[in-house]
Design a protein around this motif. Structure first.
Motif, mmCIF file in Angstrom:
data_model
loop_
_atom_site.group_PDB
_atom_site.id
_atom_site.type_symbol
_atom_site.label_atom_id
_atom_site.label_comp_id
_atom_site.label_asym_id
_atom_site.label_seq_id
_atom_site.Cartn_x
_atom_site.Cartn_y
_atom_site.Cartn_z
ATOM 1 N N GLN A 1 28.335 7.721 -1.431
ATOM 2 C CA GLN A 1 27.043 7.103 -1.112
ATOM 3 C C GLN A 1 26.889 6.808 0.378
ATOM 4 O OE1 GLN A 1 27.091 3.658 -3.638
ATOM 5 N NE2 GLN A 1 26.738 4.825 -5.516
ATOM 6 N N MET A 2 27.978 6.892 1.144
ATOM 7 C CA MET A 2 27.921 6.564 2.566
ATOM 8 C C MET A 2 27.286 7.682 3.376
ATOM 9 S SD MET A 2 31.489 4.626 3.572
ATOM 10 C CE MET A 2 32.451 6.122 3.452
ATOM 11 N N GLU A 3 26.441 7.305 4.324
ATOM 12 C CA GLU A 3 25.914 8.254 5.298
ATOM 13 C C GLU A 3 26.643 8.117 6.630
ATOM 14 O OE1 GLU A 3 21.716 7.919 5.597
ATOM 15 O OE2 GLU A 3 21.359 8.404 3.483
ATOM 16 N N ASN A 4 26.984 6.922 6.979
ATOM 17 C CA ASN A 4 27.868 6.656 8.108
ATOM 18 C C ASN A 4 28.474 5.268 7.890
ATOM 19 O OD1 ASN A 4 25.948 4.697 8.988
ATOM 20 N ND2 ASN A 4 24.906 6.228 10.237
ATOM 21 N N TRP A 5 29.303 4.840 8.817
ATOM 22 C CA TRP A 5 29.974 3.546 8.706
ATOM 23 C C TRP A 5 29.513 2.684 9.868
ATOM 24 C CZ3 TRP A 5 33.416 1.411 5.213
ATOM 25 C CH2 TRP A 5 34.123 0.284 5.617
ATOM 26 N N SER A 6 28.958 1.535 9.583
ATOM 27 C CA SER A 6 28.441 0.679 10.633
ATOM 28 C C SER A 6 28.903 -0.757 10.409
ATOM 29 C CB SER A 6 26.906 0.734 10.675
ATOM 30 O OG SER A 6 26.398 -0.150 11.651
ATOM 31 N N ARG A 7 29.515 -1.342 11.433
ATOM 32 C CA ARG A 7 29.942 -2.741 11.371
ATOM 33 C C ARG A 7 29.669 -3.392 12.722
ATOM 34 N NH1 ARG A 7 30.130 -1.270 6.939
ATOM 35 N NH2 ARG A 7 31.675 -1.630 5.284
ATOM 36 N N THR A 8 29.350 -4.684 12.695
ATOM 37 C CA THR A 8 29.097 -5.435 13.920
ATOM 38 C C THR A 8 30.113 -6.560 14.043
ATOM 39 O OG1 THR A 8 26.732 -4.931 13.827
ATOM 40 C CG2 THR A 8 27.405 -6.806 15.191
ATOM 41 N N ARG A 9 30.673 -6.701 15.226
ATOM 42 C CA ARG A 9 31.666 -7.751 15.500
ATOM 43 C C ARG A 9 31.361 -8.355 16.860
ATOM 44 N NH1 ARG A 9 36.930 -7.685 18.003
ATOM 45 N NH2 ARG A 9 38.243 -9.347 17.165
ATOM 46 N N ASN A 10 31.183 -9.663 16.878
ATOM 47 C CA ASN A 10 30.897 -10.387 18.127
ATOM 48 C C ASN A 10 29.730 -9.766 18.906
ATOM 49 O OD1 ASN A 10 33.081 -12.119 17.585
ATOM 50 N ND2 ASN A 10 34.513 -10.795 18.704
ATOM 51 N N GLY A 11 28.690 -9.375 18.182
ATOM 52 C CA GLY A 11 27.498 -8.837 18.820
ATOM 53 C C GLY A 11 27.569 -7.373 19.192
ATOM 54 N N HIS A 12 28.706 -6.730 18.924
ATOM 55 C CA HIS A 12 28.859 -5.312 19.253
ATOM 56 C C HIS A 12 28.882 -4.487 17.976
ATOM 57 C CE1 HIS A 12 31.044 -1.564 20.273
ATOM 58 N NE2 HIS A 12 30.352 -1.658 21.389
ATOM 59 N N GLU A 13 28.041 -3.432 17.941
ATOM 60 C CA GLU A 13 27.955 -2.590 16.761
ATOM 61 C C GLU A 13 28.767 -1.315 16.951
ATOM 62 O OE1 GLU A 13 24.573 -0.775 13.716
ATOM 63 O OE2 GLU A 13 24.104 -0.984 15.849
ATOM 64 N N LEU A 14 29.548 -0.978 15.937
ATOM 65 C CA LEU A 14 30.285 0.273 15.916
ATOM 66 C C LEU A 14 29.721 1.141 14.793
ATOM 67 C CD1 LEU A 14 32.639 2.124 16.760
ATOM 68 C CD2 LEU A 14 34.074 0.888 15.122
ATOM 69 N N ILE A 15 29.263 2.338 15.146
ATOM 70 C CA ILE A 15 28.716 3.279 14.170
ATOM 71 C C ILE A 15 29.627 4.500 14.128
ATOM 72 C CG2 ILE A 15 26.745 4.711 13.521
ATOM 73 C CD1 ILE A 15 24.959 2.785 15.103
ATOM 74 N N VAL A 16 30.176 4.787 12.961
ATOM 75 C CA VAL A 16 31.101 5.901 12.808
ATOM 76 C C VAL A 16 30.428 6.983 11.974
ATOM 77 C CG1 VAL A 16 33.383 6.648 12.049
ATOM 78 C CG2 VAL A 16 33.060 4.305 12.905
ATOM 79 N N ALA A 17 30.225 8.157 12.564
ATOM 80 C CA ALA A 17 29.666 9.304 11.841
ATOM 81 C C ALA A 17 30.773 9.947 11.006
ATOM 82 C CB ALA A 17 29.089 10.311 12.825
#
Length: 258
Positions: free
Chosen positions: A200-216
């Protein structure tokens, strides 16, 4: 650190081998022993085989810098597979990358596994178990494995102890521990859930301390239609096997295979 970082997760190729090993060697050299020992090294031949089989995965940023990696390893003389050699660089911890690497490896390790069937096409055996080792002091890794549904493995296969001969942090004499790690396995029910969530995932996105990491997700078994269909079928097979183990089913005895 604020803003957004774009990254990619993909299967490593033979051209990545020396670069990956250099990252792990640097970690061993620079991290405190109690932390670098969590890397759980594998012999070079096992690592290279995992890469050749498309079962070692790396996460890297837009310019190709290594952020994290982990692999799937066959256990000699055993059907089980071990999910090991996970390393997330310090600056990228807290984004859930270890969980992402676990999910990707569960799908990859399960593909190609076909349960034994009797002549009347009744499923009689579970998929090979997926096992991971965690040092007791590594609380974050233990929490991540439990989050995905891994359960404590009371009797680990003997092949898991082959790497103990080269362990840099063996159990203290008199500790009554055979290995410095605790081992966990993924039940069929949680394996089916993990595969389904991954599909079901299209990508992986997480936010830590105001910084977003998007993993394709540049993972073939999540992009290729044939592989995706195979994974959907595996989920159905896993759930069919679980139904057979329920009390009151034609061959159920109330036990769920690991």
């Amino acid at each position: 650190m604020s803003g957004t970082t774009h990254a990619t997760i993909r299967a490593a190729g033979l051209g990545d081998v020396e670069h990956i090993l250099a990252e792990y060697r640097q970690a061993v050299a620079e991290l405190p022993l109690e932390e670098s020992a969590n890397l759980l090294w594998r012999p070079y031949d096992e690592f290279k085989t995992a890469v050749e089989n498309g079962l070692f995965f790396v996460i890297e940023n837009a310019v190709g810098s290594f952020m994290a990696g982990a692999g799937v390893f066959d256990l000699p003389g055993s059907a089980e597979k071990e999910l090991g050699m996970c390393y997330v660089k310090k600056e990228w911890r807290g984004y859930g990358l270890q969980v992402l690497l676990l999910q990707i490896r569960v799908c990859a390790a399960t593909l190609g596994q076909v349960p034994d069937k009797s002549e009347d096409d009744t499923i009689t055996k579970s998929f090979a178990a997926l096992i991971t080792g965690v040092k007791p002091a590594n609380e974050h890794s233990a929490a991540n494995t439990e989050q995905l549904g891994f359960e404590y493995l009371l009797t680990p296969p003997p092949a898991l102890f082959n790497a103990c001969a080269s362990c840099r942090t063996p159990p203290a004499p008199g500790s009554e521990r055979r290995c410095c790690c605790d081992f966990f396995y993924l039940s069929d029910a949680r394996r089916a859930e993990t595969i389904e969530k991954s599909l079901q995932m299209e990508n992986w996105s997480r936010t830590r301390n105001g910084h977003e990491l998007i993993v394709a997700l540049k993972i073939r078994h999540l992009l290729d239609a044939d592989f995706r269909n195979a994974l959907h079928e595996i989920v159905q097979e896993l759930r069919a096997m679980l139904l057979l183990t329920l009390p009151g089913s034609p061959s159920g005895n109330g036990q769920v295979c690991a």
